[in-house]
Design a protein around this motif. Structure first.
Motif, PDB file in Angstrom:
ATOM      1  N   THR A  29       2.916   8.238   5.186  1.00 36.88           N
ATOM      2  CA  THR A  29       3.045   7.155   4.201  1.00 36.88           C
ATOM      3  C   THR A  29       3.238   7.785   2.839  1.00 36.88           C
ATOM      4  O   THR A  29       2.559   8.753   2.487  1.00 36.88           O
ATOM      5  CB  THR A  29       1.806   6.246   4.197  1.00 36.88           C
ATOM      6  N   SER A  63       0.799  -1.212   0.000  1.00 39.08           N
ATOM      7  CA  SER A  63       0.000   0.000   0.000  1.00 39.08           C
ATOM      8  C   SER A  63       0.838   1.271   0.000  1.00 39.08           C
ATOM      9  O   SER A  63       0.331   2.337  -0.280  1.00 39.08           O
ATOM     10  CB  SER A  63      -0.923   0.030   1.237  1.00 39.08           C
ATOM     11  N   ALA A  64       2.084   1.196   0.301  1.00 42.83           N
ATOM     12  CA  ALA A  64       2.912   2.395   0.337  1.00 42.83           C
ATOM     13  C   ALA A  64       4.349   2.017   0.014  1.00 42.83           C
ATOM     14  O   ALA A  64       4.807   0.921   0.316  1.00 42.83           O
ATOM     15  CB  ALA A  64       2.843   3.065   1.710  1.00 42.83           C
ATOM     16  N   ASP A  65       5.031   2.953  -0.636  1.00 43.25           N
ATOM     17  CA  ASP A  65       6.429   2.728  -0.966  1.00 43.25           C
ATOM     18  C   ASP A  65       7.349   3.057   0.196  1.00 43.25           C
ATOM     19  O   ASP A  65       8.493   2.614   0.214  1.00 43.25           O
ATOM     20  CB  ASP A  65       6.809   3.584  -2.178  1.00 43.25           C
ATOM     21  N   GLN A 104       3.803   7.077  -1.402  1.00 43.57           N
ATOM     22  CA  GLN A 104       3.623   6.129  -2.499  1.00 43.57           C
ATOM     23  C   GLN A 104       3.922   6.824  -3.818  1.00 43.57           C
ATOM     24  O   GLN A 104       3.433   7.927  -4.083  1.00 43.57           O
ATOM     25  CB  GLN A 104       2.200   5.573  -2.516  1.00 43.57           C
TER      26      GLN A 104
END
Length: 874
Positions: free
Chosen positions: A396, A313-315, A398
């Motif tokens: 977070t 869901s997130a980088d 992304q």
């Protein structure tokens, strides 16, 4: 009501009435429990069975007592003991609906059971078992009651530990079982019955009956995996641990009390209890260790799941302080290069996002900010500074570069033409709207050019659509090269283009016209497409916004299209500047286009006939069938106006079929009537009719239906109709010639024909256009074009008909040049059917009397002035 009866028994003296009240209560309790099961489809069958067995035992005991029989041990005891078993099973069924391990419930229940049995041994059981005055059966039955009571009490205690997860059913079952246990224990201790004990037994039965009414589905169900099962299991409380360990000290306490205050106690039961409790405690501890291991694995599994989900869901994940500095520490994520890149690319945007999150703790704030090397990052920030486990802002990150590029591409496609990359109609309308809005500030009005390619359809049809697409791309490139960067070039669809000339200070109408001329000149040189050299032209309509008129986008585009329409009608390949008077022409065009499809059915169309004469003798040779439209409100509409509209809409095919039927039927009547005449008929065909696949069959059907000889019919086509699709035109004309029909080229010399075309098509007649004939004036030299056309026809063996002859000089000059046939106002205007019938009859009578048709002087009277729309034409 039963409870009231049970309590009122305290007021009754011993005797039959009191006994019957007792039996009424217990019997009613059994009936109530079974009614609950029958009416509500509820659980609790074992409990109802226990209440019923207890009531059965009471009846048996009472009957034996009334009969004077021995009741120490009887069949009533069998019913009583069976009732305890049924109630115990009912309690177990209630516990089965509780989440958790059955083994844990067994350990806890066994601990309570052993403790109660041990205490009962000390208080009652030891004396009963060791009483040699009692028979073994009596001792066994008597001992069974406290043992079963201990089992019921153990189940009740176990229910107490899980009371928060149960329905009201468990509470009533526990109350009933407790009432029975207390009454039984008091009876065993005292050795005799009393009214109080009877009330306790009856209230216990009633509580059990009420539990059946409160019974329902279990509240919780076991999980499906280890993590869920552990999570669903009730937490082990300190009281449960104390319950499992307290019995270990109970024997010692008993021994200590007995040593100090009473007789010595046999240590064997205490030792056995201690050993059993140690075994149970060990099993419980082992179970707890296993649960702890399962819980640890479950937590590790959930942590791995959370990590995997976070990775998808997130980088990146980072915890920062209010200024954006990453926080370090145990359990906190490492600093992120993605976060640093965002700070370097857009520090103000990152700072604004953190400030917004800080003003709303616990609320998610998000933004998309640029990263390094043209990337885009989506950030979600939540302020968790107040939480001691976090102590900062959770971010977070992304990478959404691909999504942003896709969005930009979709936005570009939504407002640009896919084929050429130019603006599409939506973007062009938006640009025009903004340009009009700026007019109030700048005082300069924008200009729109509407462009339509000339000859594009021929390229598309002959070379194919890929070649047409390539041609459109090259056209777009040339258009862009001729405008300023601020101007907008758009492709509106097909081969239609538009240009918005952004207004600039100092711009004049002449400057805008110069741009249009440059565009016209830029598209004049040939294009190289699919290895072939092709040429297309362009027609341009120019319109400048008028501040005194409606300043809307739709009106400006409409005015430009109106000017374009005028350019097309004027001969194409030119620029026409819009004038306000053109709107009336457009409105007329719109009205005629709407009314023309119904004109035929409404009887508004009619066919008139213009004679064609022999120039040398003046004899009537033939007629040309011409179409007229009498509009109910506009009056007579010129064929030059409504025929192009019919061509555009396609209704010309239906109208042309009707004209052909009328003309052939009329000519057949002329040739076969009492005054039969060898006159022929000429009928015009449109390019739409020539393209229709059923034209040859249609002409054959009309000839057969009318009875007209094919040689008496001449079909006239314009040069443009012949060159649109030369292969198809040659095949169709060849099949018409096979029918015997003659073919004529109308308005010859004004289109695109060449000698190659004339040699390829089966043509019989050339018709010289009236524009060439009108140049033959007295005192002026002969027109070389007319002379050349006549010579061309002579060489190719074609007949010639001159159109639009309106003076004797024109007639004489044409006759001197060798032209044999002509038509025009000098000889006759187009005639209605009745007038044409009279002319045919007159010509036939003159021919019969003189041996020839009337000579040059057959038309008497002054030469009429020509009227637009009544001469040659469809």
């Amino acid at each position: 009501m039963l409870a009231v009866v049970a309590l009122c028994r305290l007021l009754l003296p011993s005797g039959p009435v009191a006994d019957l009240a007792y039996l009424l209560v217990v019997t009613g309790a059994a009936a109530v429990s079974w009614c609950a099961i029958a009416r509500g489809g509820r659980a609790g069958g074992w409990t109802s069975a226990g209440v019923t067995l207890s009531a059965t035992g009471d009846w048996l005991w009472q009957l034996l007592t009334w009969a004077g029989a021995d009741t120490d041990v009887s069949v009533a005891d069998l019913a009583y003991l069976a009732s305890y078993l049924a109630i115990g099973i009912g309690l177990r069924r209630v516990l089965d609906g509780v989440p958790g391990s059955r083994f844990d419930r067994f350990v806890d229940t066994s601990a309570v059971f052993l403790v109660v049995v041990y205490l009962e041994w000390l208080l009652v059981l030891r004396h009963t078992v060791e009483d040699d005055a009692l028979t073994p059966l009596v001792r066994t039955v008597t001992a069974a009651y406290p043992v079963l009571d201990a089992w019921l009490l153990a189940l009740v205690v176990r229910l107490w530990f899980v009371r928060t997860t149960l329905r009201a059913e468990a509470g009533w079952v526990a109350a009933g079982a407790t009432a029975l246990f207390v009454s039984d224990l008091a009876y065993l201790v005292t050795g005799q019955t009393s009214v109080g004990l009877d009330v306790g037994w009856t209230l216990g039965a009633l509580a059990l009956a009420v539990s059946v009414w409160a019974a329902g589905a279990p509240v919780a169900s076991p999980g499906t995996d280890a993590a869920d099962r552990v999570a669903a299991s009730p937490a082990v409380s300190r009281s449960q641990v104390a319950l499992a360990l307290a019995p270990l000290v109970l024997p010692g306490v008993v021994e200590l009390v007995a040593f100090r205050d009473g007789p010595d106690v046999d240590p064997v039961p205490g030792i056995l209890l201690t050993g059993a409790m140690v075994a149970l405690a060990f099993a419980r501890a082992t179970r707890l260790l296993r649960q702890q291991s399962l819980l640890r694995r479950a937590l590790e599994l959930r942590a791995r799941r959370a990590s995997a989900l976070a990775a998808d869901s997130a980088d990146a994940l980072v915890v920062v302080d209010p200024t954006g500095v990453p926080l370090g520490g145990l359990g906190l994520p490492a600093p992120s290069a993605l976060w640093a890149a965002v700070g370097a690319a857009d520090p103000a945007g990152r700072r604004d996002l953190l400030e917004r999150a800080g003003r709303s703790p616990g609320r998610v704030c998000s933004a998309e900010l640029p990263g390094a090397d043209g990337t885009w990052v989506q950030l979600r920030v939540v302020d968790r500074s107040a939480e001691p486990d976090v102590g900062g802002l959770v971010v977070t990150l992304q990478d959404v570069t691909d999504r942003r590029r896709m969005q930009d591409e979709l936005a570009h496609q939504a407002f640009h033409d896919v084929l050429t990359g130019l603006a599409n109609r939506a973007l062009f309308d938006d640009r025009v709207t903004h340009a009009l809005a700026r007019t109030g500030r700048t005082g300069v009005d924008p200009t729109v050019l509407s462009l339509d390619l000339d000859g594009f359809k021929a390229v598309n049809d002959t070379l194919g659509h890929p070649a047409g697409d390539e041609l459109l791309r090259q056209v777009a490139t040339r258009l862009l090269d001729q405008v300023r960067p601020a101007d907008t070039v758009a492709r509106l669809g097909g081969d239609e283009f538009a240009v918005l000339l952004e207004p600039g200070r100092g711009d004049t109408p002449e400057d805008h016209r110069a741009v249009a001329d440059r565009l016209l000149a830029a598209l004049t040189p040939p294009f190289t497409v699919a290895g072939r050299t092709v040429r297309v032209g362009v027609s341009i309509g120019l319109a400048t916004a008028d501040p005194d008129e409606d300043p809307s986008t739709g009106y400006l585009l409409r005015d430009a299209d109106t000017a374009l329409y005028r350019a097309k009608r004027a001969g194409k390949a030119r620029v026409v500047v819009f004038e306000p008077g053109m709107r009336a022409e457009l409105e007329l065009h719109t009205q005629l286009a709407a009314d023309l499809p119904t004109a035929l059915a409404a009887g508004q169309l009619r066919v008139v006939y213009q004679p064609v004469v022999d120039l040398s003798t003046g004899a009537l040779q033939s007629f040309e069938a011409l179409l007229r439209w009498e509009h109910p409100t506009l009056g007579s509409v010129s064929p030059a106006v409504f025929i192009p509209i019919a061509e555009e809409s396609g209704v010309v095919v239906e109208i042309g079929r009707w004209v052909l039927q009328q003309a052939c039927a009329t000519a057949a009547a002329w040739r076969s009537g009492p005054a039969a005449s060898p006159v022929t008929i000429a009928v015009n065909l449109s390019s739409r009719q020539l393209e229709a696949p059923g034209l040859v069959a249609e002409v054959a059907d009309v000839l057969a239906g009318s009875g007209l000889a094919p040689q008496a019919l001449c079909l006239e086509l314009t040069e443009t109709a012949l060159v649109d699709d030369t292969d198809h035109a040659a095949r169709t004309l060849g099949r018409l010639r096979e029918l015997g029909v003659r073919i004529a080229v109308d308005d010859f010399g004004t289109g695109y024909s060449s000698l190659t075309h004339l040699r390829r098509f089966p043509i019989d007649v050339l018709k010289i256009d009236r524009s060439f004939v009108s140049g033959l004036r007295p005192g002026a030299p002969g027109t070389p074009i007319v002379q050349g056309l006549l010579e061309l026809a002579r060489v190719m063996g074609l007949d010639v008909v001159a159109e639009g002859v309106e003076s004797e000089h024109q007639r004489d000059h044409l006759a001197a040049e060798g032209c044999r046939s002509a038509q025009g106002w000098l000889f006759s205007p187009a005639l209605e059917r009745a007038e044409a019938d009279l002319r045919v009859a007159a010509a036939a009578s003159v021919g019969a009397g003189r041996g020839a048709v009337a000579g040059p002087g057959w038309f008497h009277g002054p030469t009429p002035e020509p009227v637009a729309g009544t001469g040659s034409g469809r």
